[in-house]
Every structure is written in C-alpha cells, then in structure tokens.
Design an enzyme around this catalytic site. Structure first.
Site, PDB file in Angstrom:
ATOM      1  N   CYS A  40       8.179  -2.570  -8.407  1.00  0.00           N
ATOM      2  CA  CYS A  40       7.719  -1.972  -7.143  1.00  0.00           C
ATOM      3  C   CYS A  40       7.685  -2.959  -5.983  1.00  0.00           C
ATOM      4  CB  CYS A  40       6.351  -1.324  -7.336  1.00  0.00           C
ATOM      5  SG  CYS A  40       5.077  -2.505  -7.817  1.00  0.00           S
ATOM      6  N   HIS A  49       1.885   6.685  15.028  1.00  0.00           N
ATOM      7  CA  HIS A  49       2.496   7.912  14.514  1.00  0.00           C
ATOM      8  C   HIS A  49       3.698   8.328  15.344  1.00  0.00           C
ATOM      9  CE1 HIS A  49      -1.026   8.832  11.816  1.00  0.00           C
ATOM     10  NE2 HIS A  49       0.041   8.894  11.062  1.00  0.00           N
TER      11      HIS A  49
END
Ligand code: PEP
Ligand code: MG
Length: 587
Positions: free
Chosen positions: A511, A196
C-alpha cells in the site's frame, strides 16, 4: 513576450485558450443592531438563507451527479452537509440573541472563530477544510444580502469552450457551473491543492492551477494562455516553441486518456492470465466513492490519523460513526482500518496522546504501534471501535510499523480484552476480525515467518520501508535521489517478502506510493505482488500496465538483472522489464 506564472498544480492536464477574467462582486459584511423583538425574525431570515443556499447546492449536486457522475455531485453534497452543521447554527443564533446583531455579522464572527482553530492544524488537508467552511458561509451571506452582492460569475458567458477562467477563488458549485459551460481551464489566486474545489476540478478533468499570486492583475482579458496542470505553471502570450510543445503534449494526453477509458471495463488480468486485485487507499468520502466507481475490490488502507488531527480520536462513538459511514459508503466491499500511525512525519499535537519525548531521530522513536502500546487505554478504545464496526460489514484491522513479533502478541492481548469488554456491554462484533500488520521495518521484513504465526495478512508499507532500508528520510528533498525502489538491496528485500509470504501462506498486499506508480507496476508483478492498494486516481494507469504485462517474462528479466552482479549494468531494471514485453506488445 511570454509571461510564466506558477502556482499549485491541482488538476492535471494541459489547456490552451483565451483568458476570461471573472469579476467578483465583493461581498461587504455590514454590522447593524436589531431590536430585541426582531430577534425571532432575524433568526428566521437566517434559516431562510441557509435553506435557499441548501436548495441551490442540492439542485446543483443532483444535476452534476446526473450529468458528470456521482462522485462529483458528492463533493458538492459535502458543502450541503456543512450547511447543516448544528454547532455553527446554534452559535450564530446565540450570537444574534445575545448581541442583537444581524445574521450576516453573527455568521462572520463564527467563521473567524472557526478559522482560527483550522489555521493551527498541521494536516494540510484538514487545514484546507477551513476554505470549505468559508465558502459555505459566503454562500449563506450572499443569500442574506438583498442586493445580491457576492454573486460571482454573473458576467461569465454561457459558452466557455477554449476559455480559461481567471478568478480570485472559486467554490465547488461555481466550478461545477463553469464546467457545465465547457470551461477549458481554471486559474485562481487563492485556494489550496487540498480544497474541495481542487478535488472537484481533478475529478471533472478540468486542468487547473490554483494559488497564482496576482493572476487577475498580471493576466489580460482575451490573451492566449497555456495552462500546465501537471507542473502548476501558466504561460501568457506563449511563443511558438511553447505552443508547439504543448499542442503535442495535449495530443499525447488525449490518446493516453482514451486508452485508459478502454481499460476501465477490462478484467484486471495480466497477459498470461493472472488475476490481480486492485484496492484503494483512502478515507475521505469522495475517495471511497471514486474507488468504487473504478471497480476496486476493497479499501486496502484506511488511515485513521485524521481522527486524531480533528480531535475525534478520544471518543469511541465518534470513531465508530466514521467507520460506519465508510462501511455504508462501501456497500459490502472490505474495509481495512489502520490503527493510529502517529509520530515522525505525522506529528502528535493534541491531547489524545501525550507528546512523546523528543527523540533525535523521530522516525526511529516512539511512534505508531509503539505509541499505542504505551497508551493502551487510547489504543483499546480504537480497537473496540474497530471491533464494533466489524459487526456492520467486512472490516479488517491493520497495525502500522511493527518491529518484532511480541508486539503482535501484545496487540492480540488488547484485542481479547476489548472483546471481553464488548461482551460485558452486550455489544456486537465480528469474532473473526482479521488482524494484519504493516511491514515497514527491514527487520520485520526479514521475519515474515515469525509474524505470520499471529497475523492474518500483511501489507507492505514501502514509504517507510524504503526510508529505513536506504537510510534516506522520506521527507527530505536533499536525499530524494537515494530513495529508490530499484536499489538491488531493496529489490532483494521485496522479493524475499513476497516469497516468504507465499511459503508461509499469508496473504500480502502493498500500500505504499509505489503501488500507484505505473513505472513500478511491472517490477512489483515480477517480484510476486498480486494485490495492490493505491490512491484511486492511479488505478486505471496501473491497471493498464497490468493488462499489458506478461508476468513470467518480467520475472525472467528481473532474475537476469539480479544475477548480473557486475558493477556496470548498462540498462536500468525498469528499462529491462519494459524491453522484456516489447515483442508481445508489438513495439
Ligand atoms: C507506508 O509507509 O508505505 C504507508 C503506506 O504508510 P504511511 O505512508 O501512512 O506511513
Ligand atoms: Mg508508513
């Protein structure tokens, strides 16, 4: 003399400045015994430390959301959520009670147990969640430590303009503080590209290279450093040629970023006035938030393999909870949930699905929908969870790796059964849940008419379609040169897909990774694609190319290229497409 060190390229951009070595006051976790009558006091001390950590992160997350943007604050909020995890809390309390040990030590033992489980995960993203848990535990431990040990960045100056911080590792909250102080770049010895902290560095636009071994020992305080966050390289004491080169790259990057910011507010329309829909691929909360922030029309690909890798795929309620959380985050934007796509490059290693028998060619074996149609109980559970989620917001269901039309009929039958089961239990769902199929197998690409009978939409998965079409493993570096969208066969196949989809009146999107690669945007527009789905970080770049493309001109250039069947094409297709726009763009 220039010293070049390499690591993970975690946040793009170039930074040039002076180094500052961040000292970290190492946190030593002591073990000591407590008296039985002090257990309650120890647990209270533990709760107070968790509360103090939570207050610190909450306050920081709010400040960052206010000053930098909601998605950046949300990343810190993820650590706040981890702090509230009941299983860690209960296990820590139990250990304090049963072993009469201090809270820091109990927490440390729990951390080690959790990390053992994370280390065996295949998915690098999930594995790197172990880093987050370590960081959260360290923060609580530092609050428990009265001497304040473990508090990093104490000697970091308030102003860090043109300063590159070199640390052993950083937590998201520490990074946010460095950002507030104006840090130019970050180098760490530890920390992976999926942490993160890495995601936050990228969303804050701080160039960063992580995992540079021995960075703190090899780099000197105050020396000049060039940091290349795209290549994952740092140059200490760079010579003039390196400095000149990177100053130029920096100027070009600033110009490029400014031009992207202008694009953000523009409608997504080509020069000739065609509206193009931009959707995002993503499943992590921060990706969904980033996508919303950039104005997507929906999530075109929500992969669900993370459920399997986290051992959550065998529980309908847990799955439903994840889908509902995504729906809530999206606030009315459509969500396309893809059913489990396991096998080959996405290994199945948990108890949810039996390991498929070893195949000499796993990419061609029992995988994705083939595996789902073998273990129909598991599959039906996912269909039920998706159906139930559809009662809460606009949801579509997407099936990966379809090969033949009868597979769709089998999926429809299972969907009907799932609906009946929900009816019997009185559970709500959208009776018109759209069902889509991924076109990833060449034979399926040549059978769009058949598929369109039973599907509501299709989505082209070029990552797999390219590997099957060109017989080049998508994960094998040795054949990467063959894995090329410009191959005339691949171009013809894509043109066929878009033309047939239009004639069959079935909506089509794409995609695969090429949707987010700006080099291919004009080609895809010329081929007929009008709905792109890509990683949110690519949206503005692709949108910029769309707003600078005259589609009829690009289409004419493509036709000319396809008609030039001679062996020698003196110009590449992508160059020809760019050339077709030049007079319009005044180049
Ligand atoms: C694809 O194959 O293009 C695709 C989007 O699916 P995945 O990369 O998950 O296989
Ligand atoms: Mg695929």
């Amino acid at each position: 003399m220039t010293l070049a060190l390499t690591g993970h390229a975690v946040a793009s951009g170039i930074a040039i400045g002076q180094t500052h070595l961040a000292e970290r006051n190492e946190l030593e976790i002591e073990e000591y015994r407590i008296e039985r009558e002090d257990v309650k006091k120890e647990i209270t001390r533990y709760h107070q430390a968790v509360d103090a950590a939570r207050n610190q992160l909450d306050e920081l997350a709010q400040r960052i959301s206010r000053n930098v943007g909601i998605p950046a604050g949300e990343i810190i909020q993820i650590h706040v959520l981890m702090l509230g995890d009941d299983s860690i809390r209960e296990a820590t309390e139990n250990q304090i009670r049963s072993e009469l040990c201090n809270a820091e030590w109990a927490l440390q033992s729990q951390l080690e147990l959790i990390l053992c489980q994370f280390r065996i995960m295949d998915d690098p993203y999930i594995r790197s969640r172990g880093e987050d848990i370590t960081q959260v535990v360290r923060l609580v431990q530092s609050k428990l430590n009265e001497k304040g040990a473990g508090k990093p960045l104490e000697n970091i100056p308030d102003r860090l303009a043109e300063t590159m911080v070199i640390a052993t590792e950083l937590t998201p909250d520490e990074l946010a503080i460095l950002h507030e102080r104006g840090v130019a770049g970050i180098v760490t010895e530890h920390g992976g590209p999926h942490s993160h902290t890495a995601i936050l560095a990228s969303s804050l636009g701080i160039p960063a290279v992580f995992g540079v071994r021995l960075a703190q020992s090899l780099l000197k305080e105050g020396e000049t450093l060039v940091l290349d966050g795209d290549l994952g390289v740092v140059y200490a004491d760079p010579d003039v040629a390196i400095l000149d080169h990177y100053h130029q790259v920096q100027r070009d990057t600033v110009r490029f970023r400014k031009s992207l910011e202008k694009v953000r507010k523009l409608p997504c329309r080509s020069i000739d006035g065609e509206s193009i829909s931009l959707q995002a691929n993503g499943e992590r909360p921060e990706e969904l938030l980033q996508a919303i922030d950039l104005g997507v029309t929906g999530i075109g690909l929500y992969r669900t393999e993370f459920l399997h890798h986290r051992g959550m795929a065998s529980d309908e309620e847990t799955q439903l909870g994840e889908y509902l959380a995504a729906i809530e985050t999206l606030k009315g934007l459509p969500l396309t949930i893809r059913t489990l796509d396991l096998g080959a490059d996405k290994p199945t290693d948990s108890a949810d699905y039996d390991q498929p028998s070893r195949s000499a060619n796993p990419a061609l074996g029992l995988r994705a929908v083939r595996l789902c149609l073998r273990d129909t109980d598991q599959f039906k559970m996912q269909l039920r969870a998706i159906l139930r989620a559809s009662a809460a917001g606009p949801v579509s269901c997407l099936i990966p790796m379809l090969t033949s039309a009868p597979e769709v009929v089998m999926v429809r039958t299972l969907l009907d059964e799932a609906r009946e089961e929900l009816d019997e239990s009185g559970l709500a769902y959208d009776p018109n849940l759209p069902l889509g199929g991924m076109i990833e197998v060449p034979a399926a690409a040549l059978s769009i008419e058949e598929f369109s009978q039973n599907l509501d939409f299709i989505s082209v998965g070029t990552n797999d379609l390219l590997q099957f079409m060109l017989a080049a493993d998508r994960a094998d570096e040795e054949v990467a040169h063959l894995y090329d969208l410009q191959h005339p066969g691949m171009v013809r196949l894509l043109r066929h897909i878009f033309r047939t989809a239009e004639a069959s009146r079935i909506p089509v999107s794409l995609c695969g990774e090429v949707a987010g690669d700006r080099r291919y945007t004009r080609l895809l527009l010329a081929l007929g694609l009008r709905e792109f789905s890509m990683h949110p970080s690519r949206l503005l770049e692709v949108k910029q190319v769309i707003t600078e493309t005259h589609i009829p001109r690009a289409t004419a250039a493509l036709t000319q290229w396809l008609n030039n069947t001679g062996n020698q094409r003196d110009i590449s297709l992508l160059q020809l497409l760019d050339q077709s726009q030049q007079t319009l763009l005044g180049q």
